[in-house]
Design an enzyme around this catalytic site. Structure first.
Site, PDB file in Angstrom:
ATOM      1  N   LYS A 188       0.828  -1.222   0.000  1.00  0.00           N
ATOM      2  CA  LYS A 188       0.000   0.000   0.000  1.00  0.00           C
ATOM      3  C   LYS A 188       0.854   1.262   0.000  1.00  0.00           C
ATOM      4  O   LYS A 188       1.938   1.294   0.591  1.00  0.00           O
ATOM      5  CB  LYS A 188      -0.905   0.014   1.246  1.00  0.00           C
ATOM      6  CG  LYS A 188      -1.624  -1.296   1.487  1.00  0.00           C
ATOM      7  CD  LYS A 188      -2.613  -1.239   2.638  1.00  0.00           C
ATOM      8  CE  LYS A 188      -3.093  -2.637   3.004  1.00  0.00           C
ATOM      9  NZ  LYS A 188      -2.245  -3.309   3.996  1.00  0.00           N
ATOM     10  N   HIS A 245      -3.537   3.642   0.751  1.00  0.00           N
ATOM     11  CA  HIS A 245      -3.769   3.139   2.115  1.00  0.00           C
ATOM     12  C   HIS A 245      -4.913   3.884   2.818  1.00  0.00           C
ATOM     13  O   HIS A 245      -5.746   3.266   3.484  1.00  0.00           O
ATOM     14  CB  HIS A 245      -2.459   3.252   2.913  1.00  0.00           C
ATOM     15  CG  HIS A 245      -2.351   2.313   4.062  1.00  0.00           C
ATOM     16  ND1 HIS A 245      -1.163   1.793   4.492  1.00  0.00           N
ATOM     17  CD2 HIS A 245      -3.291   1.793   4.889  1.00  0.00           C
ATOM     18  CE1 HIS A 245      -1.367   0.991   5.518  1.00  0.00           C
ATOM     19  NE2 HIS A 245      -2.659   0.987   5.780  1.00  0.00           N
TER      20      HIS A 245
HETATM   21  N1  LIG Z   1      -5.699  -0.940   5.431  1.00  0.00           N
HETATM   22  C1  LIG Z   1      -5.575  -0.644   6.701  1.00  0.00           C
HETATM   23  O1  LIG Z   1      -5.616   0.527   7.110  1.00  0.00           O
HETATM   24  C2  LIG Z   1      -5.386  -1.748   7.687  1.00  0.00           C
HETATM   25  C3  LIG Z   1      -5.552  -1.512   9.055  1.00  0.00           C
HETATM   26  C4  LIG Z   1      -5.405  -2.581   9.941  1.00  0.00           C
HETATM   27  C5  LIG Z   1      -5.105  -3.851   9.454  1.00  0.00           C
HETATM   28  N2  LIG Z   1      -4.915  -4.059   8.112  1.00  0.00           N
HETATM   29  C6  LIG Z   1      -4.558  -5.389   7.576  1.00  0.00           C
HETATM   30  O2  LIG Z   1      -5.397  -6.392   8.138  1.00  0.00           O
HETATM   31  C7  LIG Z   1      -4.587  -7.376   8.793  1.00  0.00           C
HETATM   32  C8  LIG Z   1      -5.317  -8.040   9.939  1.00  0.00           C
HETATM   33  O3  LIG Z   1      -5.812  -7.080  10.841  1.00  0.00           O
HETATM   34  P1  LIG Z   1      -5.161  -6.745  12.273  1.00  0.00           P
HETATM   35  O4  LIG Z   1      -3.763  -7.194  12.332  1.00  0.00           O
HETATM   36  O5  LIG Z   1      -5.452  -5.315  12.528  1.00  0.00           O
HETATM   37  O6  LIG Z   1      -6.071  -7.532  13.302  1.00  0.00           O
HETATM   38  P2  LIG Z   1      -6.697  -8.997  13.462  1.00  0.00           P
HETATM   39  O7  LIG Z   1      -6.178  -9.923  12.445  1.00  0.00           O
HETATM   40  O8  LIG Z   1      -8.173  -8.792  13.613  1.00  0.00           O
HETATM   41  O9  LIG Z   1      -6.155  -9.388  14.910  1.00  0.00           O
HETATM   42  C9  LIG Z   1      -4.804  -9.628  15.179  1.00  0.00           C
HETATM   43  C10 LIG Z   1      -4.692  -9.947  16.668  1.00  0.00           C
HETATM   44  O10 LIG Z   1      -5.431 -11.137  16.965  1.00  0.00           O
HETATM   45  C11 LIG Z   1      -4.569 -12.109  17.536  1.00  0.00           C
HETATM   46  N3  LIG Z   1      -4.965 -13.405  16.976  1.00  0.00           N
HETATM   47  C12 LIG Z   1      -4.840 -13.811  15.677  1.00  0.00           C
HETATM   48  N4  LIG Z   1      -5.321 -15.056  15.537  1.00  0.00           N
HETATM   49  C13 LIG Z   1      -5.764 -15.457  16.744  1.00  0.00           C
HETATM   50  C14 LIG Z   1      -6.354 -16.645  17.222  1.00  0.00           C
HETATM   51  N5  LIG Z   1      -6.589 -17.671  16.427  1.00  0.00           N
HETATM   52  N6  LIG Z   1      -6.676 -16.715  18.553  1.00  0.00           N
HETATM   53  C15 LIG Z   1      -6.433 -15.672  19.367  1.00  0.00           C
HETATM   54  N7  LIG Z   1      -5.897 -14.505  18.982  1.00  0.00           N
HETATM   55  C16 LIG Z   1      -5.544 -14.401  17.672  1.00  0.00           C
HETATM   56  C17 LIG Z   1      -3.162 -11.719  17.160  1.00  0.00           C
HETATM   57  O11 LIG Z   1      -2.254 -12.114  18.176  1.00  0.00           O
HETATM   58  P3  LIG Z   1      -0.777 -12.711  17.924  1.00  0.00           P
HETATM   59  O12 LIG Z   1      -0.194 -12.023  16.727  1.00  0.00           O
HETATM   60  O13 LIG Z   1      -0.092 -12.361  19.209  1.00  0.00           O
HETATM   61  O14 LIG Z   1      -0.936 -14.190  17.741  1.00  0.00           O
HETATM   62  C18 LIG Z   1      -3.272 -10.187  17.111  1.00  0.00           C
HETATM   63  O15 LIG Z   1      -3.161  -9.649  18.406  1.00  0.00           O
HETATM   64  C19 LIG Z   1      -3.357  -6.559   9.205  1.00  0.00           C
HETATM   65  O16 LIG Z   1      -2.287  -7.371   9.634  1.00  0.00           O
HETATM   66  C20 LIG Z   1      -3.121  -5.768   7.946  1.00  0.00           C
HETATM   67  O17 LIG Z   1      -2.539  -6.598   6.955  1.00  0.00           O
HETATM   68  C21 LIG Z   1      -5.078  -3.026   7.223  1.00  0.00           C
END
Ligand SMILES: NC(=O)c1ccc[n+]([C@@H]2O[C@H](COP(=O)([O-])OP(=O)(O)OC[C@H]3O[C@@H](n4cnc5c(N)ncnc54)[C@H](OP(=O)(O)O)[C@@H]3O)[C@@H](O)[C@H]2O)c1
Length: 274
Positions: A77, A108
């Site tokens: 992004k 982004h």
């Molecule tokens: N475009 C944007 O502005 C934007 C903004 C935010 C996110 N994103 C994208 O979306 C992706 C995913 O969203 P996110 O990282 O914000 O949040 P998410 O995937 O909703 O949550 C991640 C969190 O959940 C935990 N987790 C993951 N799997 C789990 C499970 N099976 N059981 C328990 N806990 C679990 C992880 O912990 P651990 O890592 O400690 O295991 C981490 O703390 C990002 O990585 C990014 O690529 C984009």
């Protein structure tokens, strides 16, 4: 692409694997092992961004994997301070990733206070015509931002990546995306893990002998969203991929639909000032 993950057709004819692996907030130390574990598990779609500071690590894990480039779908992004410098910014990201082309390049944030997203969208078309990205899209765009670009430019974004999870279902925006032929990508699909504590989700998970994360991710898939949960924990990376041997029934889907409460865990694009 691995057979098990369904693909979704984009409006430019390309296909995107519906399940991927997100790497926001994955540190320089963790990025290579996390992406390597994801690729070994079977994920073939990685979602990163210039601002995550880990494109090099994503590229290294891809290279180390020995997988064919055609078997992978890579998204990165454009950051908000590069809206006037899109082609150069895309080239910098490719350099860090060690790739000639990404599958998907996104603006982004519209960031109207800091950037110029209509100008950026014009230049995104050049990124695609130069072959630096196969598909182009946007992220954090509300209807007002989509309308602003579509009023002056014919190219419709392939995707709109927005915060979306059971307690923030974004029905209006998802419907608007669909009405324009834009695929919705659901970021923070677990609500940054907050939605995992929801009693209704846990009840369904217990009934199906699955985890809360698997139930939420399955809900996303059955609702048609593209998702890429993030984890640096190997057993969770694997758990989040085991979604293709069970289904939620209509009652389960409805129960999760009913959790929408407008609970944002990230920044509202309307007020974002970065
Ligand atoms: N475009 C944007 O502005 C934007 C903004 C935010 C996110 N994103 C994208 O979306 C992706 C995913 O969203 P996110 O990282 O914000 O949040 P998410 O995937 O909703 O949550 C991640 C969190 O959940 C935990 N987790 C993951 N799997 C789990 C499970 N099976 N059981 C328990 N806990 C679990 C992880 O912990 P651990 O890592 O400690 O295991 C981490 O703390 C990002 O990585 C990014 O690529 C984009």
């Amino acid at each position: 692409m691995t057979d098990v993950v369904p693909t979704v057709a984009l409006n430019d004819g390309n296909l995107i694997p519906q399940l991927g692996f997100g790497v926001w907030q994955v540190s320089t130390e963790d990025i290579v092992p996390a992406v390597s574990t994801a690729l070994e598990t079977g994920y073939r779609h990685i979602d990163t961004a210039a601002v995550y500071g880990n494109e090099e690590g994503v590229g290294k894990a891809i290279k180390d994997s020995g997988l064919a480039r055609d078997d992978l779908f890579v998204t990165t992004k454009l950051w908000n301070d590069q809206h006037h410098n899109v082609v150069d910014a895309a080239k910098k990201s490719l350099d860090k990733l060690g790739l000639d082309q990404v599958n998907l390049y996104l603006i982004h944030w519209p960031s109207p206070a800091k950037g110029d997203f209509t100008k950026a969208w014009e230049q995104m078309q050049e990124v695609r015509s130069l072959g630096l990205a196969k598909s182009i899209g946007v992220s954090n765009f509300h209807q007002v931002h989509l309308d602003a670009i579509l009023a002056i430019i014919d190219t419709v974004p392939a995707v709109n990546q927005i915060e979306l999870h059971p307690t923030l279902a974004q029905r209006e925006l998802t419907a608007y995306n669909a009405s324009k032929g834009i695929v919705t990508e659901a970021y923070s699909p677990l609500g940054l893990s907050k939605d995992l504590e929801n009693a209704a989700v846990i009840e369904i998970a217990d009934k199906l002998n699955r985890t809360a994360a698997q139930v939420i991710l399955r809900w996303h898939l059955q609702r048609g969203h593209v998702v890429f949960p993030k984890s640096v924990t190997p057993h969770r990376i694997k758990e989040n991929f085991r979604l293709f041997d069970f289904e939620l029934d209509k009652a389960d889907l409805k129960a999760i639909d009913a959790l929408d409460a407008g609970n944002r865990v990230g920044v509202d694009p309307e007020v974002a000032d970065f």
